[in-house]
Scaffold this motif. Structure first.
Motif, PDB file in Angstrom:
ATOM      1  N   ALA A   1      75.188  65.323 -67.611  1.00 43.38           N
ATOM      2  CA  ALA A   1      76.124  65.236 -66.487  1.00 43.38           C
ATOM      3  C   ALA A   1      75.823  64.037 -65.606  1.00 43.38           C
ATOM      4  CB  ALA A   1      76.066  66.509 -65.654  1.00 43.38           C
ATOM      5  N   ILE A   2      74.626  63.478 -65.739  1.00 46.63           N
ATOM      6  CA  ILE A   2      74.244  62.339 -64.900  1.00 46.63           C
ATOM      7  C   ILE A   2      73.894  61.110 -65.730  1.00 46.63           C
ATOM      8  CG2 ILE A   2      73.522  63.712 -62.920  1.00 46.63           C
ATOM      9  CD1 ILE A   2      70.665  63.587 -63.918  1.00 46.63           C
ATOM     10  N   GLY A   3      74.327  61.093 -67.000  1.00 43.57           N
ATOM     11  CA  GLY A   3      74.103  59.894 -67.795  1.00 43.57           C
ATOM     12  C   GLY A   3      73.786  60.170 -69.252  1.00 43.57           C
ATOM     13  N   LEU A   4      73.154  59.203 -69.882  1.00 42.57           N
ATOM     14  CA  LEU A   4      72.763  59.262 -71.291  1.00 42.57           C
ATOM     15  C   LEU A   4      71.486  60.074 -71.454  1.00 42.57           C
ATOM     16  CD1 LEU A   4      72.979  58.041 -74.270  1.00 42.57           C
ATOM     17  CD2 LEU A   4      71.402  56.272 -73.418  1.00 42.57           C
ATOM     18  N   VAL A   5      71.426  60.888 -72.505  1.00 39.79           N
ATOM     19  CA  VAL A   5      70.224  61.683 -72.808  1.00 39.79           C
ATOM     20  C   VAL A   5      69.738  61.355 -74.214  1.00 39.79           C
ATOM     21  CG1 VAL A   5      69.317  64.016 -73.214  1.00 39.79           C
ATOM     22  CG2 VAL A   5      70.807  63.578 -71.257  1.00 39.79           C
ATOM     23  N   ILE A   6      68.444  61.133 -74.330  1.00 38.67           N
ATOM     24  CA  ILE A   6      67.801  60.971 -75.630  1.00 38.67           C
ATOM     25  C   ILE A   6      66.756  62.067 -75.768  1.00 38.67           C
ATOM     26  CG2 ILE A   6      66.312  59.510 -77.061  1.00 38.67           C
ATOM     27  CD1 ILE A   6      67.593  57.080 -75.760  1.00 38.67           C
ATOM     28  N   VAL A   7      66.940  62.952 -76.756  1.00 41.61           N
ATOM     29  CA  VAL A   7      65.941  63.979 -77.052  1.00 41.61           C
ATOM     30  C   VAL A   7      64.933  63.371 -78.010  1.00 41.61           C
ATOM     31  CG1 VAL A   7      65.523  66.272 -78.003  1.00 41.61           C
ATOM     32  CG2 VAL A   7      67.608  65.833 -76.692  1.00 41.61           C
ATOM     33  N   THR A   8      63.672  63.416 -77.654  1.00 40.77           N
ATOM     34  CA  THR A   8      62.666  62.695 -78.421  1.00 40.77           C
ATOM     35  C   THR A   8      61.348  63.454 -78.442  1.00 40.77           C
ATOM     36  OG1 THR A   8      61.649  60.506 -78.688  1.00 40.77           O
ATOM     37  CG2 THR A   8      61.868  61.342 -76.436  1.00 40.77           C
ATOM     38  N   ASP A   9      60.341  62.872 -79.073  1.00 42.41           N
ATOM     39  CA  ASP A   9      59.003  63.456 -79.111  1.00 42.41           C
ATOM     40  C   ASP A   9      58.281  63.145 -77.805  1.00 42.41           C
ATOM     41  OD1 ASP A   9      59.453  64.265 -81.751  1.00 42.41           O
ATOM     42  OD2 ASP A   9      58.741  62.335 -82.535  1.00 42.41           O
ATOM     43  N   GLU A  10      57.411  64.046 -77.398  1.00 46.23           N
ATOM     44  CA  GLU A  10      56.742  63.868 -76.108  1.00 46.23           C
ATOM     45  C   GLU A  10      55.879  62.614 -76.067  1.00 46.23           C
ATOM     46  OE1 GLU A  10      54.517  66.319 -72.586  1.00 46.23           O
ATOM     47  OE2 GLU A  10      54.881  67.331 -74.498  1.00 46.23           O
ATOM     48  N   GLU A  11      55.345  62.198 -77.199  1.00 44.80           N
ATOM     49  CA  GLU A  11      54.486  61.017 -77.202  1.00 44.80           C
ATOM     50  C   GLU A  11      55.224  59.755 -76.753  1.00 44.80           C
ATOM     51  OE1 GLU A  11      55.003  59.893 -81.951  1.00 44.80           O
ATOM     52  OE2 GLU A  11      53.226  60.959 -81.250  1.00 44.80           O
ATOM     53  N   LYS A  12      56.560  59.794 -76.722  1.00 41.30           N
ATOM     54  CA  LYS A  12      57.339  58.634 -76.306  1.00 41.30           C
ATOM     55  C   LYS A  12      57.740  58.673 -74.829  1.00 41.30           C
ATOM     56  CE  LYS A  12      59.335  57.835 -80.897  1.00 41.30           C
ATOM     57  NZ  LYS A  12      60.595  57.704 -81.680  1.00 41.30           N
ATOM     58  N   LEU A  13      57.416  59.764 -74.156  1.00 39.05           N
ATOM     59  CA  LEU A  13      57.895  59.903 -72.768  1.00 39.05           C
ATOM     60  C   LEU A  13      57.252  58.902 -71.815  1.00 39.05           C
ATOM     61  CD1 LEU A  13      59.921  61.825 -71.185  1.00 39.05           C
ATOM     62  CD2 LEU A  13      59.617  62.244 -73.617  1.00 39.05           C
ATOM     63  N   ASP A  14      56.007  58.539 -72.047  1.00 38.77           N
ATOM     64  CA  ASP A  14      55.380  57.531 -71.185  1.00 38.77           C
ATOM     65  C   ASP A  14      56.073  56.182 -71.350  1.00 38.77           C
ATOM     66  OD1 ASP A  14      53.305  59.123 -69.962  1.00 38.77           O
ATOM     67  OD2 ASP A  14      52.273  59.113 -71.890  1.00 38.77           O
ATOM     68  N   ALA A  15      56.442  55.846 -72.592  1.00 37.86           N
ATOM     69  CA  ALA A  15      57.154  54.584 -72.831  1.00 37.86           C
ATOM     70  C   ALA A  15      58.536  54.609 -72.186  1.00 37.86           C
ATOM     71  CB  ALA A  15      57.279  54.336 -74.330  1.00 37.86           C
ATOM     72  N   ILE A  16      59.213  55.758 -72.258  1.00 39.87           N
ATOM     73  CA  ILE A  16      60.528  55.884 -71.615  1.00 39.87           C
ATOM     74  C   ILE A  16      60.385  55.753 -70.102  1.00 39.87           C
ATOM     75  CG2 ILE A  16      62.389  57.533 -71.131  1.00 39.87           C
ATOM     76  CD1 ILE A  16      62.095  58.445 -74.072  1.00 39.87           C
ATOM     77  N   THR A  17      59.291  56.287 -69.560  1.00 42.70           N
ATOM     78  CA  THR A  17      59.020  56.140 -68.132  1.00 42.70           C
ATOM     79  C   THR A  17      58.873  54.671 -67.764  1.00 42.70           C
ATOM     80  OG1 THR A  17      57.897  58.284 -68.080  1.00 42.70           O
ATOM     81  CG2 THR A  17      57.436  56.764 -66.270  1.00 42.70           C
ATOM     82  N   GLY A  18      58.081  53.934 -68.558  1.00 44.37           N
ATOM     83  CA  GLY A  18      57.843  52.525 -68.268  1.00 44.37           C
ATOM     84  C   GLY A  18      59.069  51.653 -68.438  1.00 44.37           C
ATOM     85  N   LEU A  19      59.937  52.016 -69.388  1.00 43.55           N
ATOM     86  CA  LEU A  19      61.125  51.208 -69.669  1.00 43.55           C
ATOM     87  C   LEU A  19      62.320  51.617 -68.819  1.00 43.55           C
ATOM     88  CD1 LEU A  19      62.518  49.074 -71.513  1.00 43.55           C
ATOM     89  CD2 LEU A  19      63.156  50.987 -72.993  1.00 43.55           C
TER      90      LEU A  19
END
Length: 280
Positions: free
Chosen positions: A156-174
């Motif tokens: 409802a507030i944008g694009l969502v990518i469901v992914t593995d938790e090991e990638k969440l830090d990279a998503i945070t940084g990017l």
């Protein structure tokens, strides 16, 4: 519309962006949402006034206890103290959604001391205009239906990518920190525009349209950014002259290392919280 009660634990900028996005897109009603924080009564009053949500500090623990969905939106440094304070009012029947940088689903389960399903996410503040990019992952006790609820909230507030938790830090940084990088670029372009004689308003209008246009070119053409850059750049032309300066200042490497360092910082925040938990 989502059913049930949603309680934000933490009432900062990210909480405001998410709740504003949900309300703007009408997936919940204001009365379904309650907001809590440690002790900032003025901030709660502000959110109640602006959005019509529930923000009675005297009912804080009741709001947490009666919520179907808890959205954890405090700062990473505060998670240990905050969850120690509220965990007696939480239960494993609740869905817990975290928007806290660097904190893993396992850490949150350990902080809570029970097996509530935990979904870890990393949106960004563009949620307020419905254009967030959000990474979503499931913790050990979360099931497909819990991921689906999280998707409904964040789609409802944008694009969502469901992914593995090991990638969440990279998503945070990017992406989580990404809007700030873009704003910083716009700040610099604005100063450049004024330096060559444009008024601030003239420069701002042109820059914003340029950023919007470039983003839409990437979306609509599906071409690589390198290809589109080359199409704009004539040999010995004005664009080439500007790009030469960016190369001189190692602009591309600076942006790359910006993302890398922000990702590292997300991991550091998680490690620091682990140490805090072990000390208790």
């Amino acid at each position: 519309m989502l059913e049930g009660r949603i309680c934000f634990v933490g009432a900062g900028a990210m909480a405001e962006a998410i709740l504003c996005g949900m309300l703007n897109h009408k997936i919940v009603k204001p009365g379904q949402i309650s907001v809590t924080n440690r002790d900032d009564r003025f901030r709660l009053d502000e959110l109640v006034y602006n959005f019509g949500v529930v923000g009675d500090s005297s009912q804080k623990y009741r709001s947490i206890q009666e919520a179907d969905i808890l959205i954890l939106a405090m700062k990473p440094k505060d998670i240990s103290t905050a969850l120690e304070e509220i965990r007696a009012y939480t239960s494993q029947e609740q869905l817990v959604i975290s928007v806290i940088a660097g904190i893993s689903t396992k850490q949150i389960s350990e902080f809570l001391g029970h097996q509530a399903p935990v979904i870890r996410t990393m949106p960004n503040t563009s949620a307020i205009v419905g254009l967030s990019g959000t990474g979503v992952c499931a913790g050990e006790f979360a099931k497909a239906e819990h991921i689906q609820v999280a998707r409904e909230i964040f789609e409802a507030i944008g694009l969502v990518i469901v992914t593995d938790e090991e990638k969440l830090d990279a998503i945070t940084g990017l992406s989580g920190s990404g809007p700030a990088y873009v704003y910083y670029l716009v700040e610099a372009m604005l100063e450049g525009g004024k330096a060559v004689g444009l008024s601030e308003q003239e420069a701002k209008d042109l820059i914003l349209q340029t950023v919007i246009g470039a983003a839409n070119m990437l979306i609509e053409t599906n071409e690589s950014p390198a290809y589109l850059r080359e199409k704009v750049t004539s040999p010995n032309g004005t664009t080439q002259a500007g790009l030469d300066v960016l190369k001189q200042y190692q602009f591309q490497e600076a942006v790359k290392q910006c993302v890398v360092r922000a990702t590292e910082r997300s991991k550091e925040l998680g490690a620091q919280s682990s140490v805090t938990l072990k000390k208790q």
